[in-house]
Design an enzyme around this catalytic site. Structure first.
Site, PDB file in Angstrom:
ATOM      1  CG  HIS A   1     -10.000  -3.806   8.470  1.00 39.01           C
ATOM      2  ND1 HIS A   1      -9.117  -4.438   9.316  1.00 39.01           N
ATOM      3  CD2 HIS A   1     -11.087  -4.615   8.385  1.00 39.01           C
ATOM      4  CE1 HIS A   1      -9.646  -5.575   9.734  1.00 39.01           C
ATOM      5  NE2 HIS A   1     -10.842  -5.705   9.183  1.00 39.01           N
TER       6      HIS A   1
ATOM      7  CG  ASP B   1      -9.866  -3.285  12.574  1.00 40.24           C
ATOM      8  OD1 ASP B   1      -8.965  -2.478  12.286  1.00 40.24           O
ATOM      9  OD2 ASP B   1      -9.655  -4.495  12.772  1.00 40.24           O
TER      10      ASP B   1
ATOM     11  CB  SER C   1     -13.263  -0.352   5.156  1.00 38.79           C
ATOM     12  OG  SER C   1     -14.253  -1.321   4.925  1.00 38.79           O
TER      13      SER C   1
ATOM     14  CD  GLN D   1      -2.278  -6.809  -0.351  1.00 40.61           C
ATOM     15  OE1 GLN D   1      -1.403  -6.982  -1.191  1.00 40.61           O
ATOM     16  NE2 GLN D   1      -2.014  -6.495   0.902  1.00 40.61           N
TER      17      GLN D   1
ATOM     18  CG  ASN E   1      -2.203  -0.814   0.912  1.00 46.02           C
ATOM     19  OD1 ASN E   1      -3.065  -0.389   0.160  1.00 46.02           O
ATOM     20  ND2 ASN E   1      -2.270  -2.004   1.478  1.00 46.02           N
TER      21      ASN E   1
ATOM     22  CB  THR F   1     -12.551   6.079  16.784  1.00 46.09           C
ATOM     23  OG1 THR F   1     -13.109   4.814  16.425  1.00 46.09           O
ATOM     24  CG2 THR F   1     -13.011   7.148  15.806  1.00 46.09           C
TER      25      THR F   1
ATOM     26  NE  ARG G   1      -2.061  -2.384  23.194  1.00 43.92           N
ATOM     27  CZ  ARG G   1      -1.791  -3.302  22.270  1.00 43.92           C
ATOM     28  NH1 ARG G   1      -1.275  -2.954  21.119  1.00 43.92           N
ATOM     29  NH2 ARG G   1      -2.023  -4.569  22.490  1.00 43.92           N
TER      30      ARG G   1
ATOM     31  CG  ASN H   1      -6.297   0.880   9.591  1.00 48.28           C
ATOM     32  OD1 ASN H   1      -5.184   0.569   9.168  1.00 48.28           O
ATOM     33  ND2 ASN H   1      -7.150  -0.012  10.066  1.00 48.28           N
TER      34      ASN H   1
HETATM   35  C1  GAR Z   1      -3.200  -4.870   3.744  1.00 46.69           C
HETATM   36  O1  GAR Z   1      -3.917  -5.824   3.027  1.00 46.69           O
HETATM   37  C2  GAR Z   1      -4.073  -4.189   4.775  1.00 46.69           C
HETATM   38  O2  GAR Z   1      -5.412  -4.120   4.385  1.00 46.69           O
HETATM   39  C3  GAR Z   1      -3.912  -5.076   5.973  1.00 46.69           C
HETATM   40  O3  GAR Z   1      -2.580  -5.483   5.942  1.00 46.69           O
HETATM   41  C4  GAR Z   1      -2.130  -5.560   4.590  1.00 46.69           C
HETATM   42  C5  GAR Z   1      -0.804  -4.866   4.509  1.00 46.69           C
HETATM   43  O4  GAR Z   1      -0.229  -5.035   3.249  1.00 46.69           O
HETATM   44  N1  GAR Z   1      -4.221  -4.367   7.169  1.00 46.69           N
HETATM   45  C6  GAR Z   1      -4.842  -4.899   8.218  1.00 46.69           C
HETATM   46  O5  GAR Z   1      -5.157  -6.071   8.283  1.00 46.69           O
HETATM   47  C7  GAR Z   1      -5.107  -3.936   9.358  1.00 46.69           C
HETATM   48  N2  GAR Z   1      -6.097  -4.443  10.248  1.00 46.69           N
HETATM   49  P1  GAR Z   1       0.981  -4.126   2.770  1.00 46.69           P
HETATM   50  O6  GAR Z   1       2.000  -4.064   3.909  1.00 46.69           O
HETATM   51  O7  GAR Z   1       1.541  -4.862   1.595  1.00 46.69           O
HETATM   52  O8  GAR Z   1       0.436  -2.778   2.420  1.00 46.69           O
END
Ligand code: GAR
Length: 216
Positions: free
Chosen positions: A110, A146, A137, A172, A15, A142, A66, A108
């Protein structure tokens, strides 16, 4: 002036790459000021280096809790004064401290059609449920995991022979189109978080945000 982004990653960074490519192609009026990873040695950091973008690694393992990890991230991010903080495959739950600090600026991506399937293994869960559609999405972050107000979703069909792997590839591909699109809206000042939800072009969006359907 281009819209200033800080991008947080934990892994492969496809991404991030889509965002960098859109900027490079002149399709996204933004600049990435910093890429921050909570893991050393991940491919996303190589992508940032290749694009000449400053990187920081803050390993969550080195912090007792955290909140202290999140405070260290805030210290690293704030000097870059981002207008949007982009979570792009950042796989840590954020504390309220972090979420409050960047409220209205933190988004974010998701891999599900929220509010369905927060959390992990979203593709398999959608297949197991017999869903005919799935997708991704982009939402404001917040305190609820998610659960923040959705800006936009890309909807893709689920095929009868899909596995979690084939479905995740199809989703993706759409993630990589959707993030630059939403960031362009941000850059143009068209999308904002308000008390009553997300406003896009001045209109309050419904629970699933602005939906885009792709058939392939
Ligand atoms: C993505 O598919 C994203 O939607 C997901 O992690 C992947 C990261 O891919 N995120 C989550 O699951 C967050 N809850 P990338 O590092 O190749 O962009």
């Amino acid at each position: 002036m281009s819209h200033r982004l800080v991008v947080l990653i934990s892994g492969s960074g496809t991404n991030l790459q889509a965002i960098l490519d859109a900027i490079q192609d002149g399709q996204l009026n933004a600049s990435v000021a910093l890429v921050l990873s909570n893991k050393a040695g991940v491919a996303g950091l190589d992508r940032a280096h290749a694009a000449g973008i400053p990187t920081a690694v803050i390993e969550h393992k080195r912090f007792p809790d955290r909140e202290q990890f999140d405070r260290a991230m805030i210290e690293a991010i704030d000097p870059y004064d981002p207008e949007t903080v982009v979570l792009a495959g950042f796989m840590r739950i954020l504390s309220d401290v972090f979420v409050h600090h960047y409220r209205g600026k933190l988004i974010n991506i998701h891999p599900s059609l929220l509010p369905r399937y927060p959390g992990l293994h979203t593709h398999q869960r959608a297949i197991d449920a017999g869903d005919t559609q799935h997708g991704c999405s982009i939402h404001f972050v917040t305190e609820e995991l998610d659960g923040g107000p959705v800006i936009a979703q890309a909807v893709v069909p689920i095929r009868s022979n899909d596995t979690a792997e084939t479905l995740s590839k199809r989703v993706q591909l759409r993630e990589h189109a959707l993030y630059p699109l939403v960031l362009n809206w941000r850059a143009a000042g068209h999308v904002e978080l308000h008390q009553d939800g997300v406003k896009l072009h001045g209109e309050t969006l419904g629970i699933q945000g602005h939906q885009l359907e792709w058939q392939d």
